[in-house]
Design an enzyme around this catalytic site. Structure first.
Site: not given
Length: 286
Positions: A35, A118, A136, A191, A198, A201, A207
């Site tokens: 991270e 985060y 995030d 995305c 898309c 997705c 959406c």
DNA sequence: GATCCGTGGCA
DNA sequence: TTGCCAAGGAT
């Protein structure tokens, strides 16, 4: 139960990347290291450094036992080397305050150097399976599009954003943890910021951005980061020289790296102030 | 809240 | 070629 959960979770089960810090055997330390490294840095660049890091320092105690300069050198060209310093300091804090074990609560993680909202939520969620809103840039973009119908999220996290993210977080703790990483992965692979896929997705039918006809971003212009001639470029040059040298480096070698004397001295001073470099007479080292 | 802090790949 | 930007944090 949000209608978004199953499609996203199923998509993640089928398409998630195999990453070292996601292995079932990955330690909380491995997750924490990943991270810190992934802050503002692409996965592809992190992978080799993370692997070497964990081989050399398999626990916080291993890292804390070495000088911080070793961490800065091992950080290589990941960028933002202060993160290496913070990770080293975090390891020391974990040894001193938590008996060498990465703490498992958001509040405790938040006290560690280099760990903000985060990262604390991410480690608590990914490493310990806790239920947290993990916001995030990926998650904010995905939720902004799907729920709010906007191409890009606001400059800073708004209360409305956090409330929406909280509302769609699954109630079950384990499911929430998987949801957090799944939405993030969806943002990283499908995305995306520039050219979203898309057609691939799992929640395209739900959406809001798609339903609205993909309206373009209309918020305040996002300022690009200047680079040429900046202190950041200067600091980067100086750090590269010291990083690629084993021992102390004479001032003359830094003169070559950055001709502008005033700026060079200013940056050497700031790097020293940051704890990234050490000065002894006319020589410098990590 | 606005700025600063590295790096390198890519459209 | 060059602007954009990639799992933020600290001040």
């Amino acid at each position: 139960m949000s209608a978004l959960h199953d499609p996203v979770l199923d998509w993640y089960a089928a398409h998630a990347r195999d990453l070292p810090w996601r292995e079932p055997s990955a330690s909380p330390w491995s997750v924490l290291v990943s991270e810190l490294m992934l802050q503002q840095t692409p996965v592809a660049r992190v992978l080799p450094v993370h692997t070497q890091w964990l081989e050399r320092w398999p626990t916080p105690a291993h890292l804390a036992a070495e000088p911080s300069g070793e961490a800065v050198r091992a950080w290589g060209r990941l960028g933002y080397p202060r993160r290496a310093l913070r990770l080293h300091a975090a390891a020391a804090a974990i040894v001193e305050r938590y008996d060498g074990e990465v703490p498992d609560s958001y509040d405790e993680l938040l006290t560690l150097p280099g760990v903000g909202d985060y990262t604390a939520a991410a480690v608590a969620s990914f490493a310990f399976g806790r239920r947290h809103v993990v916001l995030d840039t990926n998650v904010r973009r995905v939720l902004g599009r799907v729920l709010a119908g906007r191409e890009f999220p606001p400059t800073s996290v708004t209360r409305a954003e956090r409330e929406e993210a909280t509302e769609v977080l699954p109630d079950d703790e384990a499911t929430a943890a998987t949801w957090a990483v799944a939405v993030m992965e969806l943002g990283a692979l499908v995305c995306t910021a520039a050219s979203p896929r898309c057609e691939d997705c799992p929640v395209r039918e739900q959406c809001a951005w798609r339903a609205a006809g993909y309206p373009a971003y209309d918020g305040p212009p996002r300022r690009g980061q200047a680079w040429q001639g900046t202190d950041r470029q200067c600091r980067g040059r100086l750090m590269a020289v010291l990083r690629d040298s084993d021992g102390p480096v004479h001032r003359s070698r830094l003169d070559v790296a950055w001709p502008d004397a005033d700026q060079r001295e200013r940056c050497l001073a700031s790097l020293s102030q940051d704890g990234l470099i050490m000065r002894k007479g006319d020589t410098f080292r990590l």
